[in-house]
Every structure is written in structure tokens, then in C-alpha cells.
Scaffold this motif. Structure first.
Motif, PDB file in Angstrom:
ATOM      1  N   VAL A 132       0.843  -1.196   0.000  1.00 21.49           N
ATOM      2  CA  VAL A 132       0.000   0.000   0.000  1.00 21.49           C
ATOM      3  C   VAL A 132       0.880   1.248   0.000  1.00 21.49           C
ATOM      4  N   ASN A 133       0.336   2.330  -0.580  1.00 24.48           N
ATOM      5  CA  ASN A 133       1.062   3.602  -0.618  1.00 24.48           C
ATOM      6  C   ASN A 133       0.624   4.509   0.526  1.00 24.48           C
ATOM      7  N   ALA A 134       1.040   5.760   0.480  1.00 22.04           N
ATOM      8  CA  ALA A 134       0.760   6.700   1.574  1.00 22.04           C
ATOM      9  C   ALA A 134      -0.733   6.904   1.809  1.00 22.04           C
ATOM     10  N   GLN A 135      -1.537   6.692   0.778  1.00 18.82           N
ATOM     11  CA  GLN A 135      -2.989   6.822   0.920  1.00 18.82           C
ATOM     12  C   GLN A 135      -3.630   5.552   1.459  1.00 18.82           C
ATOM     13  N   GLY A 136      -2.800   4.547   1.705  1.00 15.12           N
ATOM     14  CA  GLY A 136      -3.331   3.271   2.175  1.00 15.12           C
ATOM     15  C   GLY A 136      -3.874   2.411   1.062  1.00 15.12           C
ATOM     16  N   LYS A 137      -3.587   2.768  -0.184  1.00 12.11           N
ATOM     17  CA  LYS A 137      -4.158   2.074  -1.346  1.00 12.11           C
ATOM     18  C   LYS A 137      -3.153   1.108  -1.975  1.00 12.11           C
ATOM     19  N   ARG A 138      -3.657  -0.047  -2.403  1.00  9.55           N
ATOM     20  CA  ARG A 138      -2.855  -0.930  -3.239  1.00  9.55           C
ATOM     21  C   ARG A 138      -2.680  -0.270  -4.604  1.00  9.55           C
ATOM     22  N   PHE A 139      -1.506  -0.479  -5.213  1.00 11.77           N
ATOM     23  CA  PHE A 139      -1.217   0.181  -6.488  1.00 11.77           C
ATOM     24  C   PHE A 139      -0.604  -0.772  -7.509  1.00 11.77           C
ATOM     25  N   ASP A 162       7.205   5.857  -8.051  1.00  9.19           N
ATOM     26  CA  ASP A 162       6.148   6.728  -8.567  1.00  9.19           C
ATOM     27  C   ASP A 162       5.079   7.063  -7.525  1.00  9.19           C
ATOM     28  N   GLN A 163       5.130   6.416  -6.356  1.00 10.85           N
ATOM     29  CA  GLN A 163       4.123   6.673  -5.325  1.00 10.85           C
ATOM     30  C   GLN A 163       4.459   7.937  -4.536  1.00 10.85           C
ATOM     31  N   PRO A 164       3.453   8.562  -3.889  1.00 11.84           N
ATOM     32  CA  PRO A 164       3.716   9.746  -3.064  1.00 11.84           C
ATOM     33  C   PRO A 164       4.784   9.455  -2.010  1.00 11.84           C
ATOM     34  N   GLY A 165       5.816  10.274  -1.961  1.00  5.67           N
ATOM     35  CA  GLY A 165       6.889  10.080  -0.990  1.00  5.67           C
ATOM     36  C   GLY A 165       7.858   8.988  -1.340  1.00  5.67           C
ATOM     37  N   GLN A 166       7.681   8.318  -2.491  1.00  2.50           N
ATOM     38  CA  GLN A 166       8.568   7.253  -2.973  1.00  2.50           C
ATOM     39  C   GLN A 166       8.706   6.097  -1.981  1.00  2.50           C
ATOM     40  N   PHE A 167       7.602   5.727  -1.323  1.00  4.46           N
ATOM     41  CA  PHE A 167       7.668   4.599  -0.398  1.00  4.46           C
ATOM     42  C   PHE A 167       6.359   3.820  -0.422  1.00  4.46           C
ATOM     43  N   ALA A 168       6.389   2.644   0.199  1.00  4.61           N
ATOM     44  CA  ALA A 168       5.192   1.825   0.375  1.00  4.61           C
ATOM     45  C   ALA A 168       5.397   0.943   1.601  1.00  4.61           C
ATOM     46  N   GLY A 215      -7.770   5.443   5.237  1.00  2.00           N
ATOM     47  CA  GLY A 215      -7.675   4.933   3.869  1.00  2.00           C
ATOM     48  C   GLY A 215      -7.170   3.504   3.844  1.00  2.00           C
ATOM     49  N   PHE A 216      -6.192   3.216   4.710  1.00  2.00           N
ATOM     50  CA  PHE A 216      -5.633   1.868   4.786  1.00  2.00           C
ATOM     51  C   PHE A 216      -6.697   0.867   5.222  1.00  2.00           C
ATOM     52  N   LEU A 217      -7.412   1.174   6.296  1.00  2.00           N
ATOM     53  CA  LEU A 217      -8.405   0.225   6.814  1.00  2.00           C
ATOM     54  C   LEU A 217      -9.530  -0.010   5.815  1.00  2.00           C
ATOM     55  N   GLN A 218      -9.945   1.032   5.113  1.00  2.00           N
ATOM     56  CA  GLN A 218     -10.991   0.880   4.112  1.00  2.00           C
ATOM     57  C   GLN A 218     -10.526  -0.006   2.959  1.00  2.00           C
ATOM     58  N   ASN A 219      -9.291   0.212   2.519  1.00  4.15           N
ATOM     59  CA  ASN A 219      -8.759  -0.574   1.405  1.00  4.15           C
ATOM     60  C   ASN A 219      -8.548  -2.033   1.782  1.00  4.15           C
ATOM     61  N   TYR A 244       6.322  -3.966   6.568  1.00  7.16           N
ATOM     62  CA  TYR A 244       7.708  -3.585   6.259  1.00  7.16           C
ATOM     63  C   TYR A 244       7.700  -2.377   5.325  1.00  7.16           C
ATOM     64  N   ALA A 245       8.419  -1.329   5.718  1.00  7.20           N
ATOM     65  CA  ALA A 245       8.490  -0.116   4.905  1.00  7.20           C
ATOM     66  C   ALA A 245       9.519  -0.304   3.800  1.00  7.20           C
ATOM     67  N   VAL A 246       9.131   0.008   2.560  1.00 10.44           N
ATOM     68  CA  VAL A 246      10.025  -0.196   1.415  1.00 10.44           C
ATOM     69  C   VAL A 246      10.090   1.053   0.542  1.00 10.44           C
ATOM     70  N   THR A 247      11.175   1.140  -0.191  1.00 14.84           N
ATOM     71  CA  THR A 247      11.332   2.184  -1.194  1.00 14.84           C
ATOM     72  C   THR A 247      11.920   1.547  -2.443  1.00 14.84           C
TER      73      THR A 247
END
Length: 499
Positions: A293-300, A321-327, A370-374, A420-423
């Protein structure tokens, strides 16, 4: 310049990783005197090869072939494992499919057709191999089933591979200079005649009858990354060797070599968000068994689009390409036993929670709601009627989501949960020099530059957008060996003509 140190040899190899050392060994066994220039100090030798697991892809027709390269393969291993078959046609098809049919067909044909022969050659030169249990096969119903066309790794991983090749080269009489950075090709109207280099801070040159460039790409050069790969690539985490900064390619371009391949593309993976650059343990590649998931809590991304071998080298770009370059990668207890060893190290950006609500609050930079909804939508979309099997593309998918998961879809419901936080991490670049089937570097008129050869990541044209895991090491070995053979033959032909 009067006191500059001058070396003389038949062939000089620039670089000292897998491709370079295969070239050096091959040239030496074909009768040439060889000098290797390694930019790094001895303790950091080997370029990107040192940073790999030593996993390598090659074609084989069953366990009898495997016994030729793994003579120590026990009957117990054979009985407990389904190694399958991976034909030259399958390897070639994988090369075409994952590169969206842009791979150079002649180079891809050589790679796939010569892969097993080259594995036997490496074995003859004292490189040892073992099956990749744990990363490429899981035990299901008492048997390991290998998947994804990659089944062995070198003993000792990448460092073991590099050490074995260096030891063999030295035993054959190959001379290696460390802290020796090539800076310029020496050439005249008759072709390339050697290399100017810097050795321990002093200018030097080597006069040679042929030069083999096997010095890697430009992944460790932020300026070149941004110039060729585009915006944000200066922000990518650099993996692998800090010495792969593109001079080998640039030296050839400076004398009129033709560029080739996917200069805006690279091998880019997801890995630890905060691990320092150029350190091992970065990759986090068990994402097919969870969600990202990205910063919005969404799978991409479709985490289960294919086996990890066929997706990991392109998914780093999507994270960039995700906001903040992380997931964040999220797993529940049903699959944590399947996570690869890189998830178990000390330097891992990890959080754990008993509930999804608790986890949502711990995910740095993520919108909890956003994460919990997704996750709720994802869990509801999983086809629970399809059995889960990590060894095959099991078809256990989601339905009705904007971003589908095609295989290995499991609802996130069994705590404690791990995240786990990734970039994005860049491993190597795809653009390089144009070579012909004899590994001769081509000029701007598409003619061979006499005496100049290339192998490994310095070559462009094999990989576009993506690559099949393990194909990079195999390409380095196949074309390194080939470059050594053709350079040695070129010298003999030249000497015959001149005599």
C-alpha cells in the motif's frame, strides 16, 4: 608523462565481477596474457556480482543435467525435490515476454542456447552450485517444487562466486590490479590499443592488443541516472557496488561506440526504506504473499501478477512513482513463515500489531482510515474457494477491485500482522553498448571497433523494462566467456596477418 608506468599485455579486461572474470579466464585459456583493472580496492572487488545471491538462470532438461553441474547432489535431495525442466525455448520465451518482445533476438538466442554449456564451463573452473531451497521452492505435501526457471545459486552466494572466479583466474596466471580505474581508451586508426588508467592515485597505461569492457552500468551515478532514467531517479536507493558509475560505457562512447538498449530502464526492486545505500539485505521480495500500500493506504500493483522472479525487477519503479517514494508491505500470520531471509535481519524497518486498527496507527506516513478501508475491500474481494499454493500460480485472486491480485490472494485477518516499509532500489541499468554476436563493440556506422569487446552490464539490448531473475549473471557469464574467446582469436588472427 615521462615517468608514467606502462604495462603491456595481450588483453586488458576492465572490471572484475562475474562477466569480467569469465572474460579473463576464457581469454587466458585461449592462450592470451591477461591484465584485469579493478576500480575497487581488493576488499570490495567484484562489482554488482558480489551483492547478488549468486542465483543464476539457465536451461536444463532434467535432473541428469543438474547432476553435471552439481555432482554433490544427493539422492535425498533428488527424491525430495521436483526440479522440473527449463528448456532453451522456455528461457527464450521468458526473455521475450518480460521485455515486451524488445530483447535483441540474436543476443537472447546466444544467451539461452549457451546457458547450460556455460554452466558446465563454470563448474569445470571450480565454481560450485547448490539448489536454492527456501527462496525458489517451498515444501508442499512433503516435496520441494521449484518454480520460475531458477533453481541454483553459487556456494557462498555472490561473494563466493566472485572469490571462486578470482582464485581460478589467478591460478591460470591472470594479473589483477586493484584500485585501478580506467579513464580512457587508447586508439588509433587500426582500433583500440590499450587503456589509460589511474592506479593508487598515479597515472598509468596498459598497451594491449584488445580490450574487454566489463565494468558494469551506471546505477551508482545519480547524475547519469537522472539524465537517462528521468526525474526522481536521483532519489532511488542505490544497491550493489558503489563503483558502477558508468566510465566504462562512457569511454567507449567517447571514441564513437554505438549505444544500445533501454537507456531509460533499469533493474529496480522494492527494499528497506531506511537501509544505507550500497549495503546488503536491502531487498524485500515476498510481496506476492501479502499486499503493498502507498501513503494513501491504497494498493497500487498486482502483487501476484506472476512469480517474484518475473516482477521484482520492475516493481521498484512503481514504488518510486508513489507519493513520498515509499510503500508498506503487509502480511498476516498465514504467510509469515514464507517470508524470505531478508525479512529476518536486524536492519529492517518493521512494525507488528495484533489488530489491523493498531497496525494502521503504526504505519509511518500512511493514512490510517484509507488503509483500513482498502484492506476491508481487499479482504471481501478474495476468492476463498480457490486453494492457496505458493509453489504454483494458483489463480487464487480477487474480484471486483480496481487493482486486481491475480494469484496467492489471502485475506488479512490473522494477527499478529507484520508490515515492512520499502522504497525503490536500483540494482543495475539496462542501457549500454551495442555489440554483435562476437561481442565486438559496434561504432556509429554499425561496424566493429577493432580490438574492443564488451560483456555484462556494459552491454545494452538484452533487457527492457524488466528481466527474468538470474538472467543478468547468466548473461555476464555467457558473454564474458564469449568475449574472452573472440578477443583471443582476434589477437591470433592479427598476429598471423602481421607475421
Amino acid at each position: 608523462m615521462s615517468d608514467i608506468k606502462i604495462y603491456e599485455t595481450d588483453i586488458v579486461v576492465v572490471g572484475a565481477g562475474n562477466a569480467a572474470m569469465c572474460a579473463a579466464i576464457s581469454a587466458r585459456e585461449n592462450g592470451a596474457d591477461v591484465l584485469v583493472l579493478e576500480k575497487a580496492p581488493e576488499a570490495e572487488k567484484g562489482g554488482n556480482s558480489t551483492f547478488t545471491h549468486g542465483s543464476i538462470r539457465f536451461s536444463y532438461n532434467g535432473v541428469e543435467d543438474l547432476k553435471e553441474i552439481m555432482p554433490d547432489l544427493s539422492q535425498e535431495d533428488i527424491d525430495s525435490s521436483d526440479f522440473g525442466v527449463y528448456s532453451e525455448e522456455q528461457f527464450y520465451d521468458d526473455m521475450c515476454r518480460v521485455t515486451e518482445y524488445r530483447t535483441d533476438p540474436e543476443l537472447a538466442s546466444i544467451l539461452t542456447e549457451k546457458s547450460f554449456e556455460t554452466m558446465k564451463w563454470l563448474t569445470d573452473h571450480k565454481v560450485r552450485w547448490v539448489p536454492i531451497y527456501g527462496r525458489q521452492a517451498f515444501k508442499v505435501d512433503g516435496k520441494f517444487k521449484f518454480w520460475g526457471g531458477m533453481i541454483v545459486e553459487s556456494v557462498g552466494g555472490g561473494p563466493g562466486l566472485v572469490e571462486a572466479l578470482h582464485k581460478e583466474a589467478s591460478s591460470l596466471g591472470v594479473q589483477i590490479l586493484f584500485d585501478a580505474m580506467a579513464v580512457e581508451l587508447i586508439r588509433d586508426d587500426n582500433g583500440v590499443q590499450g587503456v589509460i588508467f589511474n592506479h593508487n592515485g598515479n597515472s598509468a597505461k596498459v598497451l594491449a592488443k584488445a580490450v574487454i569492457l566489463a565494468s558494469g552500468g551506471f546505477h551508482a551515478n545519480p547524475e547519469m541516472r537522472t539524465r537517462y532514467l528521468g526525474p526522481k531517479w536521483d532519489l532511488a536507493h542505490a544497491r550493489g557496488s558503489r563503483f558502477n558509475t558508468g566510465e566504462g560505457i562512457q569511454m567507449a562512447l567517447n571514441i564513437g561506440a554505438l549505444s544500445s538498449g533501454n537507456w531509460s530502464g533499469c533493474h529496480s526492486v522494492g527494499g528497506d526504506r531506511y537501509l544505507p545505500e550500497f549495503t546488503e539485505g536491502f531487498q524485500k521480495l515476498s510481496y506476492p504473499f501479502g499486499i503493498m500500500v502507498n501513503a494513501q493506504g491504497k494498493r497500487f500493483v498486482d502483487e501476484g501478477a506472476d512469480f517474484r522472479n518475473y516482477t521484482y525487477a520492475k516493481y521498484g519503479r512503481l514504488i518510486l512513482d508513489q507519493p513520498g517514494q515509499f510503500a508498506w508491505q503487509i502480511f498476516d500470520q498465514k504467510v509469515t513463515h514464507l517470508l524470505r531471509e531478508e525479512y529476518k535481519g536486524r536492519q529492517v524497518t518493521k512494525v507488528k500489531a495484533n489488530t489491523l486498527e493498531e497496525l494502521a496507527e503504526k504505519l509511518e506516513g500512511i493514512d490510517p482510515a484509507g488503509f483500513l478501508q482498502n484492506v476491508k475491500e481487499y479482504n471481501a474481494a478474495v476468492r476463498k474457494d480457490i486453494p492457496f499454493n505458493p509453489n504454483i500460480k494458483d489463480g487464487r485472486c480477487t474480484e471486483g477491485l480496481a487493482v486486481k491480485k491475480s494469484n496467492w490472494a489471502l485475506p488479512l485477518e490473522d494477527g499478529p500482522f507484520e508490515a515492512y516499509a520499502v522504497t525503490c532500489g536500483i540494482t543495475f541499468t539496462f542501457g549500454g553498448l551495442k555489440i554483435n554476436t562476437a561481442t565486438e563493440v559496434q561504432n556509429l556506422l554499425s561496424k566493429s571497433i577493432p580490438g574492443l569487446y564488451a560483456a555484462g552490464e556494459a552491454v545494452g539490448g538484452l533487457f527492457y523494462f524488466n528481466y527474468p531473475g538470474g538472467a543478468g549473471l547468466m548473461a555476464g557469464s555467457v558473454f564474458g566467456k564469449r568475449a574472452g574467446e573472440h578477443a583471443a582469436h582476434f589477437i591470433k588472427t592479427k598476429e598471423t596477418i602481421n607475421s
